[in-house]
Design an enzyme around this catalytic site. Structure first.
Site, PDB file in Angstrom:
ATOM      1  N   ASP A  52     -12.045  -4.534  23.993  1.00 52.11           N
ATOM      2  CA  ASP A  52     -11.799  -3.101  23.784  1.00 52.11           C
ATOM      3  C   ASP A  52     -10.763  -2.600  24.780  1.00 52.11           C
ATOM      4  O   ASP A  52     -11.063  -1.861  25.722  1.00 52.11           O
ATOM      5  CB  ASP A  52     -13.106  -2.319  23.925  1.00 52.11           C
ATOM      6  CG  ASP A  52     -13.007  -0.926  23.323  1.00 52.11           C
ATOM      7  OD1 ASP A  52     -12.239  -0.748  22.352  1.00 52.11           O
ATOM      8  OD2 ASP A  52     -13.695  -0.013  23.814  1.00 52.11           O
ATOM      9  N   PRO A  73      -9.456  -0.360  20.598  1.00 56.72           N
ATOM     10  CA  PRO A  73     -10.213  -0.310  19.337  1.00 56.72           C
ATOM     11  C   PRO A  73     -11.227   0.826  19.237  1.00 56.72           C
ATOM     12  O   PRO A  73     -11.386   1.422  18.164  1.00 56.72           O
ATOM     13  CB  PRO A  73     -10.897  -1.686  19.294  1.00 56.72           C
ATOM     14  CG  PRO A  73      -9.952  -2.580  20.026  1.00 56.72           C
ATOM     15  CD  PRO A  73      -9.408  -1.731  21.144  1.00 56.72           C
ATOM     16  N   SER A  74     -11.919   1.146  20.336  1.00 57.96           N
ATOM     17  CA  SER A  74     -12.889   2.241  20.259  1.00 57.96           C
ATOM     18  C   SER A  74     -12.197   3.578  20.024  1.00 57.96           C
ATOM     19  O   SER A  74     -12.745   4.466  19.359  1.00 57.96           O
ATOM     20  CB  SER A  74     -13.741   2.290  21.527  1.00 57.96           C
ATOM     21  OG  SER A  74     -12.931   2.436  22.685  1.00 57.96           O
ATOM     22  N   VAL A  75     -10.985   3.736  20.551  1.00 61.17           N
ATOM     23  CA  VAL A  75     -10.215   4.963  20.307  1.00 61.17           C
ATOM     24  C   VAL A  75      -9.725   4.992  18.864  1.00 61.17           C
ATOM     25  O   VAL A  75      -9.714   6.037  18.216  1.00 61.17           O
ATOM     26  CB  VAL A  75      -9.042   5.074  21.302  1.00 61.17           C
ATOM     27  CG1 VAL A  75      -8.147   6.260  20.963  1.00 61.17           C
ATOM     28  CG2 VAL A  75      -9.567   5.202  22.728  1.00 61.17           C
ATOM     29  N   MET A  78     -12.604   6.109  16.837  1.00 66.19           N
ATOM     30  CA  MET A  78     -12.856   7.539  17.047  1.00 66.19           C
ATOM     31  C   MET A  78     -11.882   8.393  16.241  1.00 66.19           C
ATOM     32  O   MET A  78     -12.271   9.369  15.587  1.00 66.19           O
ATOM     33  CB  MET A  78     -12.760   7.859  18.535  1.00 66.19           C
ATOM     34  CG  MET A  78     -12.919   9.318  18.893  1.00 66.19           C
ATOM     35  SD  MET A  78     -11.324  10.203  18.979  1.00 66.19           S
ATOM     36  CE  MET A  78     -10.618   9.448  20.451  1.00 66.19           C
TER      37      MET A  78
END
Length: 398
Positions: A52, A73-75, A78
């Site tokens: 990430d 990836p987490s952004v 989101m």
């Protein structure tokens, strides 16, 4: 002997880890479990492809930030949640990057269309090549200044920018359907937030914003950076509409006087975010800028350490400034860190107390997020605090 995990296993492990920390709509989860991020990052080992973290795909010589990179990836997840793309939507992406995000969009809008635009020919070619190689030939890739959008495939139900945007160009308004959504990393007063906006006639109205960081789009020049010492190890970042006098600020810091410090009543835990202080301050105070202090300046103890040295909110007025600090008080406390202000210059006390007032206002409702309304230049703004830019007007209200 343990077996080396496959790309599928690593991809699912990454999505599982994101889900453990963040919510993710089912459609976004399916897309992220389907699209192979490693295929858009050739040459990168699998473990790093499914970590990430951001990955630089093109450097920007002489500049502190890369020209293009694969987002965290987490952004990505989101922002896709914010976008809420539906299966039949026509989607425009500003900033093609690796092509990975366009592939995710193609999975989400699988009965619509996806157009992605990038100003850099190498980046656009990379995106086109990787999309073709992975079965996404139907995605349109255009080499063009993203500020122009892609009128040939307009209008769009969804527009998403994967580069930092300082002002919303009129071209994007023309290409977004009424009722459509725009998600972009919007930059104002030194901070960047991923803002989700819905078009309602001549207004874009927010329903969410999240802290993020993105490479700024090429072609917008409203943000200024000025050194505050000869070694260029202390800098102030500000917008072109703000009244900032770097020379006067530099003279104040060169005097070498100790900071005036004022503590707030607000305490935070070690992992507790306090970026909302910055957001709260911008909703009513045009003196809010960003202070950047390098490790070298900290080692030389040129000034009191800011809360986050590379980016802390600072109030600037004439030859005086006050910025956010954090002080450890009692290791056993649930919230061992106290927020406050360090200030320099003739108006140090006034600015420090004003910043503490912003901190305490945030502390009264730490999860509150302002409503942002954006109108094109020439249209009436709604009631609230207005930040003017060349092509748009931003209004913030709590």
């Amino acid at each position: 002997m343990s077996q080396t995990p496959t790309a599928d296993q690593l991809r699912n492990r990454l999505v599982d880890a994101i889900l453990a920390e963040h919510r993710m709509p089912a459609a976004v989860e399916r897309a992220m479990r389907t699209v192979p991020r490693d295929a858009f990052l050739p040459g990168l080992d699998l473990e790093n492809a499914y970590t990430d973290q951001a990955v630089t795909i093109k450097d920007n010589p002489g500049k502190p930030l890369p020209l293009s990179c694969a987002s965290v990836p987490s952004v990505v997840a989101m922002m896709l949640e914010q976008l809420d793309a539906r299966t039949a939507d026509d989607v425009l992406e500003i900033g093609a990057g690796t092509g990975y995000n366009a592939a995710l969009l193609a999975e989400l809008a699988n009965r619509g269309s996806v157009t992605t635009v990038d100003i850099d020919p190498d980046v656009a070619l990379h995106a086109r090549t990787r999309l073709n190689a992975n079965g996404y030939e139907h995605v349109t890739v255009i080499e063009r200044d993203g500020l122009l959008g892609a009128p040939e495939n307009a209008p769009y139900d969804r527009i998403i920018a994967t580069v930092g945007v300082w002002d919303i160009p009129a071209t994007w308004w023309d290409q977004l359907n009424d009722g459509g959504r725009l998600v972009l990393p919007l930059r104002w007063r030194g901070q960047t937030r991923s803002v989700a906006l819905t078009r309602r006639g001549d207004q874009l109205v927010s329903d969410g914003m999240e802290l993020c960081g993105f490479v700024p789009i090429i072609g917008q020049h409203g943000e200024k950076i000025s050194p505050l010492n000869a070694d260029d190890t202390i800098r102030v970042h500000y917008d072109e509409d703000q009244d900032v006098d770097p020379n006067s600020l530099a003279a104040t810091l060169q005097m070498g006087k100790p900071a005036l410090e004022v503590h707030s009543a607000q305490r935070v835990g070690g992992q507790e975010p306090f970026d909302g202080v910055w957001l709260r301050a911008t909703a009513g105070d045009d003196r809010v800028c960003r202070l950047e202090v390098t490790p070298q300046a900290l080692e030389q103890e040129l000034l009191r350490r800011p809360a986050i040295p590379v980016r802390s909110p600072v109030l600037v007025e004439g030859d005086s400034l006050a910025y956010l600090t954090i002080t450890r008080e009692g290791a056993e406390a649930e919230r061992p860190f106290r927020l406050g202000a360090a200030a320099y210059g003739p108006r140090a006390e006034e600015l420090a107390r004003d910043l503490v007032a912003h901190i305490d206002a945030w502390g009264s409702d730490r999860l509150a997020v302002p409503r942002m309304t954006i109108t094109p230049v020439g249209w009436a703004s709604t009631a609230g605090h207005v930040i003017g830019k060349p092509e748009s007007r931003i209004t913030l209200t709590y």
